[in-house]
Motif scaffolding. Structure first.
Motif, PDB file in Angstrom:
ATOM      1  N   GLN A   1      48.936 -12.154 -32.499  1.00  0.00           N
ATOM      2  CA  GLN A   1      48.381 -10.824 -32.245  1.00  0.00           C
ATOM      3  C   GLN A   1      46.889 -10.851 -31.925  1.00  0.00           C
ATOM      4  N   THR A   2      46.208 -11.917 -32.279  1.00  0.00           N
ATOM      5  CA  THR A   2      44.789 -12.031 -31.982  1.00  0.00           C
ATOM      6  C   THR A   2      44.369 -13.482 -32.181  1.00  0.00           C
TER       7      THR A   2
ATOM      8  N   THR B   1      35.642 -22.168 -34.187  1.00  0.00           N
ATOM      9  CA  THR B   1      34.809 -22.225 -32.994  1.00  0.00           C
ATOM     10  C   THR B   1      35.642 -21.919 -31.768  1.00  0.00           C
ATOM     11  N   LEU B   2      34.989 -21.316 -30.770  1.00  0.00           N
ATOM     12  CA  LEU B   2      35.642 -21.044 -29.493  1.00  0.00           C
ATOM     13  C   LEU B   2      35.252 -22.077 -28.445  1.00  0.00           C
ATOM     14  N   ASP B   3      34.538 -23.124 -28.862  1.00  0.00           N
ATOM     15  CA  ASP B   3      34.261 -24.230 -27.954  1.00  0.00           C
ATOM     16  C   ASP B   3      35.576 -24.925 -27.610  1.00  0.00           C
ATOM     17  N   ILE B   4      35.739 -25.262 -26.338  1.00  0.00           N
ATOM     18  CA  ILE B   4      36.963 -25.953 -25.919  1.00  0.00           C
ATOM     19  C   ILE B   4      36.878 -27.409 -26.361  1.00  0.00           C
TER      20      ILE B   4
ATOM     21  N   ASP C   1      39.363 -15.509 -23.510  1.00  0.00           N
ATOM     22  CA  ASP C   1      38.728 -14.237 -23.867  1.00  0.00           C
ATOM     23  C   ASP C   1      39.223 -13.905 -25.268  1.00  0.00           C
ATOM     24  N   ALA C   2      38.403 -14.172 -26.263  1.00  0.00           N
ATOM     25  CA  ALA C   2      38.825 -14.117 -27.668  1.00  0.00           C
ATOM     26  C   ALA C   2      39.502 -12.792 -27.999  1.00  0.00           C
TER      27      ALA C   2
END
Length: 621
Positions: A82-83, A225-228, A241-242
């Motif tokens: 969901q997120t 973290t959203l770093d790939i 897109d978080a």
């Protein structure tokens, strides 16, 4: 455990003269040592020989290309459908998007048409010491991370040791009896075990993702973290897109694209997952064609809402596929960390309030079957009276087990379908009274405490599904409420066991290991946040039962141990089984091809299907 150098290992096991192509022809409990194997099977011969070119359930000529925008029907570790707020899928902290695991390679991969077989992938060969405590892997020379750097034994050893210390609790449990992972040289890895591991522990251990040691050497692994991340798999995140969507791009120069464990798979150029707070928004996007594949879990929608124009025009296909032959659990754990739920009579009273026949008829459009066991769809479901082999496991535990475990396998109450079966509700009242809960007005109390139950849910659809159960619980004097929370809070409360009762579905391996089952049942994990021991029972018996699962050296012995475990759980009712579906209810835009043969032990559509240009053109896509 003391370090073992390479020479000592070779002398002890005779590995120096091993042949790469020696087949694994013996049962896994007697897997030949001192030989380099292309695969391992727990209890029987491998289906595929050393020179196999692809699995039978794929099309090796499947074309590459296209976009697959789908709603994942399954997820693992800290993933959330969901997120999401992190791309680190292998720790407890944060909410990761499903399918991050596709970005990482593992030493071996499962064959989805065998119940207990693993084949070499990142590893080119595997060999085992005589005492089965040391497993050695030779990594492929061609293995590369996405930046072109080689995947080495040092990376693999680092990954195993790191994940055992800082990984998601379910990974930590899998590696509990691994004492160390050691890089013998640049291409040779050893996994060393304590000797207390289950016979089949290696089946789950070889699926652990291999990370880049260089990448994580200057980054905290346990952070969200959203770093790939740097990885080596067939896909990597391409657009993020978080909380809204993630796209995984197929790696064109993927090092393993021609391996037999990969051939015919990973056919889409792009996998896209969009995130919705509630199911209806996602369904509307599917009807418009923005989402192309959907597995339906809401029976009312399946029965009444799949009549939109694209269906009637034949552009969207609605059909069922047979379910896998793997244990499937859908149940309500009742949290025994709260003393009012520790008495089995309270849990049974709650169970008696659930009128499945009424719910199936009025809410589910008769789409489901009543679960009797946590191991539905598998050979592990106990039936009838215990066999002599099952009694040999149960009898030493008799003083600590309910008497019901020794009779006919416990079945769930059968109601009259009225929605308020008076006979069953009277039984519930009697059980609660025997447990010391007495009427005080409209509620039950004991020692000044009210018997209350809050049912935790993550989607409004369950308010309707649970309506009959809630009303019956209130009728017998249980103060019952439903708490709807957002996806992040729901996962957090699950991980920290902050609930009274919650509905969950879990799919298990066709060959469960003691280590993985421990996450659900073992006393030692009742306090480990993030484990699957949601009931938190301190029974003192499950670990003894799991020991028999761990010692099983044949399929027959495993089935016996699992059925004994099933009998005990059904008699104790730590988890209350509710319902299950015998098949997959699926709808998809008619623009895909897929193999004629569906594997029995897994169905990763995003890996097995492909984009069909002609079909897409025919429906105007």
């Amino acid at each position: 455990m003391a370090a073992i150098d390479r020479r000592t290992f070779l002398l002890a096991s005779g590995l120096g003269a091993a042949s790469l192509l020696t087949p694994a022809r013996f049962a896994f409990a007697q897997v030949p040592s001192n030989r380099r194997l292309h695969g391992i099977s727990a209890f029987g011969d491998l289906k595929y020989p050393a020179d196999f070119t692809h699995f039978d359930y794929v099309d090796p000529q499947a074309p590459k290309g296209g976009l697959f925008n789908f709603q994942p029907p399954s997820w693992q570790y800290n993933q959330n459908v969901q997120t999401f707020n992190t791309l680190n899928s292998f720790i407890l902290r944060g909410d990761a998007p499903p399918r991050m695991e596709l970005c990482f390679d593992s030493l071996m991969v499962r064959a989805l048409d065998e119940p207990d077989a693993q084949y070499c992938h990142l590893a080119e060969w595997v060999e085992v010491s005589d005492d089965r405590n040391i497993w050695r892997f030779g990594l492929r020379l061609e293995a590369r991370f996405h930046d072109g750097s080689p995947v080495t034994a040092a990376d693999a050893a680092y990954s195993y040791n790191l994940l055992k210390e800082e990984g998601h609790p379910n990974i930590v449990i899998t590696l509990r009896e691994m004492t160390e992972a050691v890089a013998i040289d640049e291409r040779t890895l050893e996994l060393r075990f304590s000797g207390d591991q289950s016979a089949n522990a290696i089946l789950a251990a070889v699926e652990i993702p291999v990370l880049s040691k260089a990448y994580y050497s200057d980054r905290p692994f346990d952070s969200s973290t959203l770093d790939i991340p740097l990885s080596s798999g067939a896909y990597r995140p391409s657009r993020v897109d978080a909380g809204r969507f993630i796209e995984y791009g197929r790696v064109e120069d993927y090092w393993g694209r021609d391996l037999p464990t990969v051939m015919g798979q990973n056919n889409f150029d792009t996998l896209r997952i969009e995130f919705f707070a509630d199911r209806q928004a996602g369904f509307e996007q599917f009807k418009k064609g923005e989402i192309q594949f959907r597995q339906e879990f809401t029976s009312k929608s399946w029965a009444t809402e799949y009549n939109f124009p694209a269906i009637t025009q034949g552009r969207v296909i609605k059909r069922t596929f047979p379910a896998e032959r793997r244990p499937m659990m859908q149940a309500w754990p009742v949290n025994q960390r709260r003393a009012r739920f520790s008495d089995w009579r309270v849990r049974q009273a709650i169970n008696l309030c659930f009128d499945f026949r009424w719910t199936n008829d009025k809410i589910f459009y008769n789409a489901y079957e009543r679960s009797q066991s946590l191991f539905e769809k598998s050979e592990f479901v106990a039936t009838g009276m215990p066999t002599d082999a099952e009694l040999a496991i149960l009898e030493p535990l008799r003083e600590r087990l309910p008497e019901a475990a020794f009779g006919e396998a416990v079945t769930q109450p059968v109601s009259d379908g009225s929605g308020r079966d008076r006979a069953l509700l009277r039984q519930a009242v009697t059980l609660l009274d025997e447990a010391g809960w007495k009427r005080d007005g409209q509620v039950l109390k004991k020692d000044g405490e009210t018997l209350s139950v809050e049912i935790l849910i993550r989607s409004p659809v369950f308010e309707r599904v649970l309506s009959g159960l809630v009303e019956n619980m209130r009728r017998v004097g249980i103060e019952t409420s439903i708490r709807l929370v957002d996806p992040v809070q729901f996962q957090s409360r699950l991980d920290t066991f902050d609930f009274d009762m919650v509905g969950l579905a879990l799919s298990m391996s066709a060959t469960p290991t003691r280590e993985n089952l421990a996450s659900m049942f073992s006393d030692s994990f009742a306090a480990v946040e993030g484990s699957n021991n949601y009931p938190g029972a301190q029974s003192g018996v499950y670990d003894d039962l799991l020991a028999h699962v761990g010692k099983a050296e044949s399929r027959e012995a495993l089935v016996t141990a699992m059925r004994a475990l099933d009998r005990v759980e059904r008699a104790r009712l730590d988890w209350i089984p509710n319902w299950y579906s015998a098949d997959h209810k699926v709808a998809f835009w008619d623009m895909f091809g897929f193999p004629d043969t569906k594997p029995d032990y897994g169905w990763p559509v995003e890996s097995l299907w492909w984009f069909d240009k002609e079909k897409a053109r025919a429906i105007g896509r």
